[in-house]
Design a protein around this motif. Sequence first.
Motif, PDB file in Angstrom:
ATOM      1  N   TYR A   1       0.512  15.405 -31.142  1.00 17.08           N
ATOM      2  CA  TYR A   1      -0.819  15.113 -30.452  1.00 17.08           C
ATOM      3  C   TYR A   1      -0.844  13.836 -31.692  1.00 17.08           C
ATOM      4  CZ  TYR A   1      -5.207  14.054 -28.736  1.00 17.08           C
ATOM      5  OH  TYR A   1      -6.464  13.668 -28.114  1.00 17.08           O
ATOM      6  N   ALA A   2      -1.021  14.078 -33.695  1.00 16.66           N
ATOM      7  CA  ALA A   2      -1.552  13.415 -34.266  1.00 16.66           C
ATOM      8  C   ALA A   2      -0.801  11.898 -34.452  1.00 16.66           C
ATOM      9  CB  ALA A   2      -2.298  13.902 -35.536  1.00 16.66           C
ATOM     10  N   TYR A   3       0.428  11.811 -34.096  1.00 15.51           N
ATOM     11  CA  TYR A   3       1.017  10.983 -34.221  1.00 15.51           C
ATOM     12  C   TYR A   3       1.094  10.267 -32.587  1.00 15.51           C
ATOM     13  CZ  TYR A   3       3.520  14.039 -37.648  1.00 15.51           C
ATOM     14  OH  TYR A   3       3.614  15.138 -38.607  1.00 15.51           O
ATOM     15  N   PHE A   4      -0.041  10.260 -31.696  1.00 16.22           N
ATOM     16  CA  PHE A   4       0.560   9.875 -30.235  1.00 16.22           C
ATOM     17  C   PHE A   4      -0.483   8.322 -30.865  1.00 16.22           C
ATOM     18  CE2 PHE A   4       1.690  13.565 -28.074  1.00 16.22           C
ATOM     19  CZ  PHE A   4       2.803  13.298 -28.289  1.00 16.22           C
ATOM     20  N   ASP A   5      -0.242   7.333 -29.859  1.00 18.09           N
ATOM     21  CA  ASP A   5      -1.127   6.136 -29.497  1.00 18.09           C
ATOM     22  C   ASP A   5      -2.170   6.646 -28.657  1.00 18.09           C
ATOM     23  OD1 ASP A   5      -2.614   4.111 -28.892  1.00 18.09           O
ATOM     24  OD2 ASP A   5      -0.770   2.523 -28.427  1.00 18.09           O
ATOM     25  N   LYS A   6      -3.133   6.961 -29.133  1.00 17.90           N
ATOM     26  CA  LYS A   6      -4.040   7.960 -28.506  1.00 17.90           C
ATOM     27  C   LYS A   6      -4.604   6.564 -27.336  1.00 17.90           C
ATOM     28  CE  LYS A   6      -4.484  10.960 -30.849  1.00 17.90           C
ATOM     29  NZ  LYS A   6      -3.842  11.147 -32.025  1.00 17.90           N
ATOM     30  N   ASP A   7      -4.065   5.368 -27.504  1.00 15.29           N
ATOM     31  CA  ASP A   7      -5.507   4.590 -26.432  1.00 15.29           C
ATOM     32  C   ASP A   7      -4.237   4.634 -25.639  1.00 15.29           C
ATOM     33  OD1 ASP A   7      -8.007   4.001 -26.994  1.00 15.29           O
ATOM     34  OD2 ASP A   7      -6.850   2.497 -28.636  1.00 15.29           O
ATOM     35  N   ALA A   8      -3.262   4.898 -25.320  1.00 14.32           N
ATOM     36  CA  ALA A   8      -2.124   4.173 -24.714  1.00 14.32           C
ATOM     37  C   ALA A   8      -1.669   5.360 -24.062  1.00 14.32           C
ATOM     38  CB  ALA A   8      -0.544   3.824 -24.965  1.00 14.32           C
ATOM     39  N   ILE A   9      -1.290   7.015 -23.961  1.00 17.08           N
ATOM     40  CA  ILE A   9      -0.807   8.588 -23.798  1.00 17.08           C
ATOM     41  C   ILE A   9      -1.836   9.053 -22.511  1.00 17.08           C
ATOM     42  CG2 ILE A   9      -2.133   9.741 -25.474  1.00 17.08           C
ATOM     43  CD1 ILE A   9       1.017  10.193 -24.627  1.00 17.08           C
ATOM     44  N   PHE A  10      -3.177   8.742 -22.839  1.00 15.09           N
ATOM     45  CA  PHE A  10      -4.058   9.161 -21.439  1.00 15.09           C
ATOM     46  C   PHE A  10      -3.294   9.440 -20.062  1.00 15.09           C
ATOM     47  CE2 PHE A  10      -6.329  10.694 -25.570  1.00 15.09           C
ATOM     48  CZ  PHE A  10      -5.652  12.155 -25.036  1.00 15.09           C
ATOM     49  N   GLY A  11      -3.300   7.374 -20.583  1.00 14.10           N
ATOM     50  CA  GLY A  11      -3.033   6.846 -19.249  1.00 14.10           C
ATOM     51  C   GLY A  11      -1.834   6.924 -18.767  1.00 14.10           C
ATOM     52  N   LYS A  12      -0.852   7.189 -19.545  1.00 14.13           N
ATOM     53  CA  LYS A  12       1.010   7.159 -19.658  1.00 14.13           C
ATOM     54  C   LYS A  12       1.062   8.817 -18.482  1.00 14.13           C
ATOM     55  CE  LYS A  12       3.598   5.533 -20.047  1.00 14.13           C
ATOM     56  NZ  LYS A  12       5.418   5.624 -18.783  1.00 14.13           N
ATOM     57  N   ILE A  13       0.118  10.203 -19.483  1.00 14.15           N
ATOM     58  CA  ILE A  13       0.614  11.076 -18.988  1.00 14.15           C
ATOM     59  C   ILE A  13      -0.367  11.513 -17.170  1.00 14.15           C
ATOM     60  CG2 ILE A  13      -0.363  13.457 -19.504  1.00 14.15           C
ATOM     61  CD1 ILE A  13      -0.024  12.405 -22.124  1.00 14.15           C
ATOM     62  N   HIS A  14      -1.503  10.561 -17.221  1.00 12.94           N
ATOM     63  CA  HIS A  14      -2.491  10.673 -16.358  1.00 12.94           C
ATOM     64  C   HIS A  14      -1.286  10.012 -14.987  1.00 12.94           C
ATOM     65  CE1 HIS A  14      -4.768   9.430 -13.259  1.00 12.94           C
ATOM     66  NE2 HIS A  14      -6.429  11.020 -13.246  1.00 12.94           N
ATOM     67  N   LYS A  15      -1.105   9.222 -14.936  1.00 13.41           N
ATOM     68  CA  LYS A  15       0.150   8.690 -14.174  1.00 13.41           C
ATOM     69  C   LYS A  15       0.896   9.304 -13.866  1.00 13.41           C
ATOM     70  CE  LYS A  15       2.621   4.521 -13.221  1.00 13.41           C
ATOM     71  NZ  LYS A  15       3.032   3.216 -13.778  1.00 13.41           N
ATOM     72  N   ILE A  16       2.103  10.265 -14.938  1.00 17.51           N
ATOM     73  CA  ILE A  16       3.716  10.878 -13.987  1.00 17.51           C
ATOM     74  C   ILE A  16       2.999  12.525 -14.180  1.00 17.51           C
ATOM     75  CG2 ILE A  16       4.418   9.448 -15.526  1.00 17.51           C
ATOM     76  CD1 ILE A  16       4.328  11.972 -17.690  1.00 17.51           C
TER      77      ILE A  16
END
Length: 264
Positions: free
Chosen positions: A119-134
């Motif tokens: 989790y520390a390596y993720f782009d936090k501004d991008a990851i939640f929208g992506k995961i929400h979508k899938i």
Amino acid sequence: MKIIKTDIDNGKAFDWGMTSENYAKFRDIYPESFYEKVVEMGLCIKDQCVLDLGTGTGVLPRHLRKYGAEFVGADISENQIEQAEKLSAGMGIKYIVSPAETVDFPDGFFDVVTACQCYAYFDKDAIFGKIHKILKINGVFCIIYVMYLPNESPIAAKSEELILKYNPSWSASGATRFTYDFPGQAAGLFTLDRTFLYDISIPFTRESWHGRMMTCRGIGASDLTAREVAQWEVEHRAYLETAPQEFDVPHFVTGLVLRKLRAV
């Protein structure tokens, strides 16, 4: 693939693919009780489709597959995925090479998304929208972090001291227990289902502990020279000769479970 994060190791590059073969040998260390805790939360069980982000050598999918879920593992490193596929042969687990933020699946495809140690390596501004979508409606995103406690293990403390001698930029030392806060970037997309924090003790031999530390971001996955890594190995093995042949190292497990709110 080299990764550079300004808030990790003072911006020094690291690449898990450089240590994939040893990672496959020495980083499959979680006890069965760890996986049982995941299942007790109703995650990674029969009739669920699960995406494991930052899967590495497929540790989570390989151990949780027996509980009945269908797994896809994704990792940014081709070398890590190559090892995962070898270790998972015949288990029916699919693997893809992809950054977490750009995995390509249809909307509402997964019941659960897991992310262990990454989790520390993720782009936090991008990851939640992506995961929400899938994720399906009411789907779950589970973040997990497992770490040894150097303040409670003289062996771990000495290992860290030697890593810092060769790689003073390494920022993973001195870990203490913590719980995750609800991420601001998840607001409006997820609700907090739960946090968790508990201790486990993991057994090692001198060789397996040496391998575990060798494959960390501060040594095997770092951009140290081959000579520097070899010198660290000599010093670390010499120190371990003073330790018991077998020993336990205290660890903590912390995590965050987020549940998808609604479609947006």
